[in-house]
Design a protein around this motif. Structure first.
Motif, short mmCIF file in Angstrom:
data_model
loop_
_atom_site.label_atom_id
_atom_site.label_comp_id
_atom_site.label_asym_id
_atom_site.label_seq_id
_atom_site.Cartn_x
_atom_site.Cartn_y
_atom_site.Cartn_z
N THR A 129 3.81 -50.56 -7.92
CA THR A 129 3.44 -51.01 -6.57
C THR A 129 3.24 -52.52 -6.55
N GLU A 131 4.58 -54.65 -8.65
CA GLU A 131 5.91 -55.27 -8.81
C GLU A 131 6.72 -55.19 -7.51
N SER A 132 6.55 -54.10 -6.76
CA SER A 132 7.32 -53.96 -5.50
C SER A 132 6.92 -55.04 -4.50
N LYS A 135 8.92 -57.95 -5.45
CA LYS A 135 10.32 -57.74 -5.06
C LYS A 135 10.49 -58.12 -3.59
N ILE A 153 11.51 -53.48 -1.30
CA ILE A 153 10.33 -52.69 -1.68
C ILE A 153 10.70 -51.21 -1.80
N GLN A 154 11.38 -50.70 -0.77
CA GLN A 154 11.74 -49.28 -0.78
C GLN A 154 12.69 -48.96 -1.93
N TYR A 156 12.98 -50.33 -4.82
CA TYR A 156 12.30 -50.32 -6.12
C TYR A 156 11.34 -49.13 -6.24
N ALA A 157 10.49 -48.95 -5.22
CA ALA A 157 9.43 -47.93 -5.33
C ALA A 157 9.97 -46.51 -5.14
N ASN A 186 7.66 -51.24 4.77
CA ASN A 186 7.98 -51.18 3.34
C ASN A 186 9.20 -50.32 3.07
N PRO A 206 2.94 -53.39 0.33
CA PRO A 206 3.37 -52.04 0.00
C PRO A 206 2.19 -51.09 -0.23
#
Ligand code: MG
Ligand code: MG
Length: 268
Positions: A129, A131-132, A135, A153-154, A156-157, A186, A206
């Motif tokens: 989260t 890290e996102s 991003k 964000i989406q 990656y997570a 997000n 996020p």
């Protein structure tokens, strides 16, 4: 969420000042938080620090919210109300969101704390989260589109890490108002939405669930919970759109340094 306002350089510096106080609050929480402490304890310390700096807690009284901080534990996603009955315990993950109004401008940032021994899969949720958020920030500069932030964000997570990305709550513009346009979801499509222009200041935040994306609001009318009761994490920065890269106005270095010194908190 209202109108979009572009800020002058002077206004951006004022928003940075508000966020500096927010960052001091998060660092103070990072120093003091431990099992046995309550939401009310950190809320009181936060309000004192904000008022000592000449600021006003942005959240207190916002649509009737009763506290300085949002304190959201485990399956609580956001908007948890700190109380003296809310006693932190070993293994909890505690999201702390703070807003400060100073010199007519708001600052807004959040961090999720891991108390003591936290499940490995939950620590991984916090890490991803966090890290996102970065991003998303990597996409936040002039000429990009808003959807590029959302997509990053989406992607990656949700797609890379199979977590649930909350849909009902989003980031936002920040300035004279705590929540201004545009909404900053997000999730979204790359290359979609308005073009980002210099002077836009947005909170990117996020909210990511270990399990499914679905949330519900508790009977208190505030607390947002995951439907499947699995934990959730929340990290937030206020950032200004600039020419080649985002100018991050809030700062997590203080809280992260405090956590390294606090034996009761695990670094994300
Ligand atoms: Mg916030
Ligand atoms: Mg926010």
């Amino acid at each position: 969420m209202g109108m979009i306002f572009y800020k002058t350089d002077e206004e951006i510096e004022l928003i940075r000042q508000s966020n500096l106080v927010v960052s001091k609050v998060l660092a103070l929480v990072g120093e003091m938080i431990r099992p046995g402490l309550t939401g009310a304890d950190i809320d009181k310390a936060a309000e004192t620090l904000i008022r000592d700096h000449g600021g006003i807690p942005s959240f207190k009284g916002y649509n009737g919210f009763p506290a300085t901080l949002c304190v959201s534990v485990n399956e609580c996603v956001v908007h948890g109300i700190p109380t003296k009955e809310q006693v932190f315990k070993e293994g909890d993950v505690v999201s702390v969101d703070c807003g400060v109004f100073l010199n007519d401008f708001h600052g807004d940032a959040a961090y999720t704390f891991a108390l003591g021994e936290v499940d490995k899969e939950v620590m991984q949720l916090l890490k991803i989260t966090r890290e996102s958020l970065y991003k998303g920030i990597d996409q936040a500069f002039a000429g990009k589109r808003l959807g590029d932030i959302s997509f990053a964000i989406q992607q990656y997570a949700e797609r890379e890490h199979r977590y649930g990305v909350v849909r009902e709550l989003v980031g936002h513009g920040v300035g004279h108002n705590l929540h201004e346009g545009p909404e900053v979801p997000n999730y979204g499509k790359r290359g979609s939405g308005p073009i980002l222009k210099e002077g836009l200041v947005i909170a990117i935040e996020p909210m990511i669930n270990l399990g499914k994306k679905d949330v519900k609001t508790a009977r208190d009318g505030w607390t947002v919970l995951t439907k499947d009761k699995k934990p959730s994490a929340h990290f937030e920065h206020s950032v200004a759109i600039r020419k080649d890269k985002a100018d991050v106005l809030s700062d997590h270095t203080g809280v992260e340094a405090a956590i390294l010194q606090n034996p009761n908190v695990q670094a994300v």
